[in-house]
Design a protein around this motif. Structure first.
Motif, PDB file in Angstrom:
ATOM      1  N   LEU A  61      62.026  76.303 -50.142  1.00 48.99           N
ATOM      2  CA  LEU A  61      62.291  76.844 -51.470  1.00 48.99           C
ATOM      3  C   LEU A  61      63.792  76.761 -51.731  1.00 48.99           C
ATOM      4  CD1 LEU A  61      60.092  80.108 -51.392  1.00 48.99           C
ATOM      5  CD2 LEU A  61      59.387  77.751 -51.884  1.00 48.99           C
ATOM      6  N   LEU A  62      64.185  76.000 -52.733  1.00 49.56           N
ATOM      7  CA  LEU A  62      65.600  75.830 -53.065  1.00 49.56           C
ATOM      8  C   LEU A  62      65.947  76.699 -54.267  1.00 49.56           C
ATOM      9  CD1 LEU A  62      65.858  71.957 -52.626  1.00 49.56           C
ATOM     10  CD2 LEU A  62      66.583  73.738 -51.011  1.00 49.56           C
ATOM     11  N   THR A  63      67.035  77.468 -54.149  1.00 47.26           N
ATOM     12  CA  THR A  63      67.416  78.369 -55.230  1.00 47.26           C
ATOM     13  C   THR A  63      68.232  77.672 -56.319  1.00 47.26           C
ATOM     14  OG1 THR A  63      69.414  79.079 -54.034  1.00 47.26           O
ATOM     15  CG2 THR A  63      67.390  80.380 -53.705  1.00 47.26           C
ATOM     16  N   HIS A  64      68.945  76.591 -55.967  1.00 48.63           N
ATOM     17  CA  HIS A  64      69.719  75.840 -56.963  1.00 48.63           C
ATOM     18  C   HIS A  64      70.242  74.572 -56.309  1.00 48.63           C
ATOM     19  CE1 HIS A  64      72.706  78.278 -54.850  1.00 48.63           C
ATOM     20  NE2 HIS A  64      73.685  77.554 -55.368  1.00 48.63           N
ATOM     21  N   PHE A  65      70.945  73.766 -57.093  1.00 45.05           N
ATOM     22  CA  PHE A  65      71.255  72.411 -56.635  1.00 45.05           C
ATOM     23  C   PHE A  65      72.515  72.282 -55.791  1.00 45.05           C
ATOM     24  CE2 PHE A  65      73.754  72.424 -60.626  1.00 45.05           C
ATOM     25  CZ  PHE A  65      74.937  71.799 -60.224  1.00 45.05           C
ATOM     26  N   HIS A  66      73.329  73.300 -55.640  1.00 45.09           N
ATOM     27  CA  HIS A  66      74.608  73.158 -54.958  1.00 45.09           C
ATOM     28  C   HIS A  66      74.420  72.736 -53.497  1.00 45.09           C
ATOM     29  CE1 HIS A  66      76.725  75.910 -58.093  1.00 45.09           C
ATOM     30  NE2 HIS A  66      76.670  74.658 -58.495  1.00 45.09           N
ATOM     31  N   GLY A  67      75.368  71.926 -53.013  1.00 40.42           N
ATOM     32  CA  GLY A  67      75.222  71.303 -51.709  1.00 40.42           C
ATOM     33  C   GLY A  67      75.235  72.239 -50.529  1.00 40.42           C
ATOM     34  N   ASP A  68      75.779  73.454 -50.679  1.00 40.91           N
ATOM     35  CA  ASP A  68      75.736  74.399 -49.553  1.00 40.91           C
ATOM     36  C   ASP A  68      74.378  75.082 -49.448  1.00 40.91           C
ATOM     37  OD1 ASP A  68      76.377  75.694 -51.959  1.00 40.91           O
ATOM     38  OD2 ASP A  68      77.386  77.353 -50.947  1.00 40.91           O
ATOM     39  N   HIS A  69      73.445  74.705 -50.325  1.00 38.33           N
ATOM     40  CA  HIS A  69      72.080  75.232 -50.271  1.00 38.33           C
ATOM     41  C   HIS A  69      71.040  74.123 -50.122  1.00 38.33           C
ATOM     42  CE1 HIS A  69      73.161  79.439 -51.283  1.00 38.33           C
ATOM     43  NE2 HIS A  69      74.235  78.821 -51.735  1.00 38.33           N
ATOM     44  N   THR A  70      71.361  72.941 -50.633  1.00 37.34           N
ATOM     45  CA  THR A  70      70.443  71.795 -50.509  1.00 37.34           C
ATOM     46  C   THR A  70      70.885  70.800 -49.452  1.00 37.34           C
ATOM     47  OG1 THR A  70      71.613  70.456 -52.171  1.00 37.34           O
ATOM     48  CG2 THR A  70      69.920  71.986 -52.974  1.00 37.34           C
ATOM     49  N   GLY A  71      71.981  71.083 -48.757  1.00 39.01           N
ATOM     50  CA  GLY A  71      72.619  70.087 -47.907  1.00 39.01           C
ATOM     51  C   GLY A  71      71.748  69.474 -46.834  1.00 39.01           C
ATOM     52  N   SER A  72      70.826  70.260 -46.266  1.00 36.05           N
ATOM     53  CA  SER A  72      69.974  69.752 -45.188  1.00 36.05           C
ATOM     54  C   SER A  72      68.496  69.753 -45.576  1.00 36.05           C
ATOM     55  CB  SER A  72      70.196  70.583 -43.918  1.00 36.05           C
ATOM     56  OG  SER A  72      71.531  70.444 -43.461  1.00 36.05           O
ATOM     57  N   GLU A  97      69.545  62.495 -59.471  1.00 40.33           N
ATOM     58  CA  GLU A  97      69.366  61.725 -60.701  1.00 40.33           C
ATOM     59  C   GLU A  97      70.373  62.102 -61.780  1.00 40.33           C
ATOM     60  OE1 GLU A  97      64.489  61.600 -60.071  1.00 40.33           O
ATOM     61  OE2 GLU A  97      65.389  62.895 -61.606  1.00 40.33           O
ATOM     62  N   ALA A  98      71.036  63.241 -61.634  1.00 43.19           N
ATOM     63  CA  ALA A  98      71.970  63.718 -62.653  1.00 43.19           C
ATOM     64  C   ALA A  98      73.030  64.579 -61.996  1.00 43.19           C
ATOM     65  CB  ALA A  98      71.230  64.529 -63.729  1.00 43.19           C
ATOM     66  N   ALA A  99      74.160  64.710 -62.672  1.00 44.50           N
ATOM     67  CA  ALA A  99      75.227  65.596 -62.204  1.00 44.50           C
ATOM     68  C   ALA A  99      75.092  66.935 -62.900  1.00 44.50           C
ATOM     69  CB  ALA A  99      76.588  64.986 -62.495  1.00 44.50           C
ATOM     70  N   GLY A 100      75.275  67.999 -62.165  1.00 49.52           N
ATOM     71  CA  GLY A 100      75.164  69.328 -62.746  1.00 49.52           C
ATOM     72  C   GLY A 100      76.456  69.770 -63.388  1.00 49.52           C
ATOM     73  N   PRO A 101      76.404  70.829 -64.179  1.00 42.94           N
ATOM     74  CA  PRO A 101      77.614  71.335 -64.832  1.00 42.94           C
ATOM     75  C   PRO A 101      78.571  71.972 -63.835  1.00 42.94           C
ATOM     76  CG  PRO A 101      75.784  72.836 -65.196  1.00 42.94           C
ATOM     77  CD  PRO A 101      75.209  71.622 -64.522  1.00 42.94           C
ATOM     78  N   ALA A 102      79.844  71.870 -64.139  1.00 40.39           N
ATOM     79  CA  ALA A 102      80.868  72.496 -63.301  1.00 40.39           C
ATOM     80  C   ALA A 102      80.944  73.981 -63.615  1.00 40.39           C
ATOM     81  CB  ALA A 102      82.212  71.835 -63.554  1.00 40.39           C
ATOM     82  N   PRO A 103      81.395  74.783 -62.662  1.00 40.84           N
ATOM     83  CA  PRO A 103      81.542  76.218 -62.937  1.00 40.84           C
ATOM     84  C   PRO A 103      82.716  76.496 -63.864  1.00 40.84           C
ATOM     85  CG  PRO A 103      82.397  75.689 -60.769  1.00 40.84           C
ATOM     86  CD  PRO A 103      81.753  74.442 -61.277  1.00 40.84           C
ATOM     87  N   VAL A 104      82.599  77.596 -64.576  1.00 47.93           N
ATOM     88  CA  VAL A 104      83.700  78.114 -65.393  1.00 47.93           C
ATOM     89  C   VAL A 104      84.440  79.138 -64.539  1.00 47.93           C
ATOM     90  CG1 VAL A 104      84.320  79.352 -67.496  1.00 47.93           C
ATOM     91  CG2 VAL A 104      82.400  77.734 -67.509  1.00 47.93           C
ATOM     92  N   LEU A 105      85.671  78.823 -64.157  1.00 50.23           N
ATOM     93  CA  LEU A 105      86.383  79.633 -63.171  1.00 50.23           C
ATOM     94  C   LEU A 105      87.476  80.475 -63.809  1.00 50.23           C
ATOM     95  CD1 LEU A 105      86.849  76.934 -60.363  1.00 50.23           C
ATOM     96  CD2 LEU A 105      85.047  78.656 -60.529  1.00 50.23           C
ATOM     97  N   SER A 106      87.492  81.755 -63.451  1.00 48.92           N
ATOM     98  CA  SER A 106      88.638  82.598 -63.781  1.00 48.92           C
ATOM     99  C   SER A 106      89.786  82.245 -62.831  1.00 48.92           C
ATOM    100  CB  SER A 106      88.263  84.067 -63.623  1.00 48.92           C
ATOM    101  OG  SER A 106      87.962  84.345 -62.246  1.00 48.92           O
ATOM    102  N   ASP A 107      90.950  82.815 -63.077  1.00 45.49           N
ATOM    103  CA  ASP A 107      92.104  82.500 -62.228  1.00 45.49           C
ATOM    104  C   ASP A 107      91.831  82.868 -60.773  1.00 45.49           C
ATOM    105  OD1 ASP A 107      93.470  81.541 -64.401  1.00 45.49           O
ATOM    106  OD2 ASP A 107      94.628  83.378 -64.748  1.00 45.49           O
ATOM    107  N   THR A 157      73.690  78.151 -62.140  1.00 46.85           N
ATOM    108  CA  THR A 157      73.348  76.797 -62.564  1.00 46.85           C
ATOM    109  C   THR A 157      72.254  76.928 -63.613  1.00 46.85           C
ATOM    110  OG1 THR A 157      71.583  76.473 -60.927  1.00 46.85           O
ATOM    111  CG2 THR A 157      73.842  75.893 -60.240  1.00 46.85           C
ATOM    112  N   PRO A 158      71.962  75.851 -64.362  1.00 48.13           N
ATOM    113  CA  PRO A 158      70.915  75.978 -65.384  1.00 48.13           C
ATOM    114  C   PRO A 158      69.552  76.355 -64.807  1.00 48.13           C
ATOM    115  CG  PRO A 158      72.249  74.023 -65.777  1.00 48.13           C
ATOM    116  CD  PRO A 158      72.659  74.555 -64.443  1.00 48.13           C
ATOM    117  N   ALA A 192      78.301  78.517 -63.957  1.00 47.14           N
ATOM    118  CA  ALA A 192      78.434  77.559 -65.055  1.00 47.14           C
ATOM    119  C   ALA A 192      78.395  78.264 -66.408  1.00 47.14           C
ATOM    120  CB  ALA A 192      77.321  76.514 -64.972  1.00 47.14           C
ATOM    121  N   ASP A 193      77.657  79.373 -66.491  1.00 46.62           N
ATOM    122  CA  ASP A 193      77.551  80.151 -67.729  1.00 46.62           C
ATOM    123  C   ASP A 193      77.641  81.624 -67.344  1.00 46.62           C
ATOM    124  OD1 ASP A 193      76.704  81.552 -70.009  1.00 46.62           O
ATOM    125  OD2 ASP A 193      75.423  79.904 -70.666  1.00 46.62           O
ATOM    126  N   PRO A 194      78.847  82.192 -67.318  1.00 51.92           N
ATOM    127  CA  PRO A 194      79.015  83.561 -66.825  1.00 51.92           C
ATOM    128  C   PRO A 194      78.190  84.599 -67.578  1.00 51.92           C
ATOM    129  CG  PRO A 194      81.128  82.442 -66.866  1.00 51.92           C
ATOM    130  CD  PRO A 194      80.156  81.532 -67.549  1.00 51.92           C
TER     131      PRO A 194
END
Length: 236
Positions: A61-72, A97-107, A157-158, A192-194
């Protein structure tokens, strides 16, 4: 990696970045997230040290697409008859198949982002097949009468999805919620969408949760719903 027993049927695979969780059911194993690329050997070790075989894995079960969760995930999916599950909106990114959105980062998040990424391998995760695309409310049979309900929690992520097990009252939040070193439960970072992420935290705080398992930070064990409500700014 440290193997931490959370409940009789549940262990945490505590990686330096991006925890995974292993659920033991009577019909086999369920792995929630898979760590960064190269984590496969440690996941295999955790499976064998808890008295099972890699071939006992039935689903990821994958919670989202980021590589520290889907890496293996691609490696784990090759160990036998394994179903890979993810939310439909993140499935294209997981498949490569697609690139995901980048995060919106505070300082302050920008500084943390740079620090975290020194601990993450440069190699991108291998594309992973997704056998089942879930949406909000979909049911996943984990065996032995235990079911996981997919809870859509967009914002990080979306297609971020939490998995809620009503009978044992266990919630896997992925990166939508986190727990700091001091034990404080907080909204997850790097969203990506705070605004949607904050709404997803509030939704999860409404669940009757005894154990909350986070992608980063130690699980909250025992009336975790109270900690989630506090993080969401709701009355305890």
């Amino acid at each position: 990696m440290e193997i931490v027993r959370i409940a009789p049927n549940l262990v945490m695979l505590a990686f330096p970045v991006g925890h995974a969780y292993l659920w033991h059911g009577p019909d086999g194993l369920t792995l929630v997230d898979t760590g960064v690329p190269g984590s496969g050997p440690e996941i295999r070790r955790a499976i064998t040290e808890t008295g099972h075989r890699p071939a006992d894995l039935r689903r990821v079960l994958l919670t989202h697409f980021h590589g520290d969760h889907t890496g293996s995930a691609a490696e784990a999916a090759s160990w036998g008859d394994v179903e890979v599950v993810a939310h439909a909106l993140d499935a294209p990114m997981i498949r490569g198949e697609a690139a995901g959105p980048a995060p919106v980062l505070s300082d302050w998040e920008q500084r943390l982002w740079e620090q975290v990424h020194t601990q993450v391998p440069d190699e991108p995760p291998a594309p992973v097949r997704v056998d089942r695309e879930v949406g909000d409310g979909d049911d996943i049979d984990l065996g032995g009468g235990v079911h996981a309900v997919a809870v859509a929690v967009p914002g990080h992520t979306p297609g971020s999805v939490a998995y809620y097990l009503p009978e044992p009252r266990i919630l896997f939040t992925g990166d939508t919620i986190a727990r700091g070193p001091d034990g404080t439960v907080i909204l997850g970072v790097f969203n990506a969408d705070p605004a949607r992420a904050a709404a997803s935290l509030r939704r999860q705080a409404e669940l009757d949760t005894d154990i909350a398992c986070f992608g980063h930070g130690l699980p909250a064990v025992g009336d975790a719903a109270a900690a989630l409500r506090q993080a969401a700014g709701s009355p305890s």
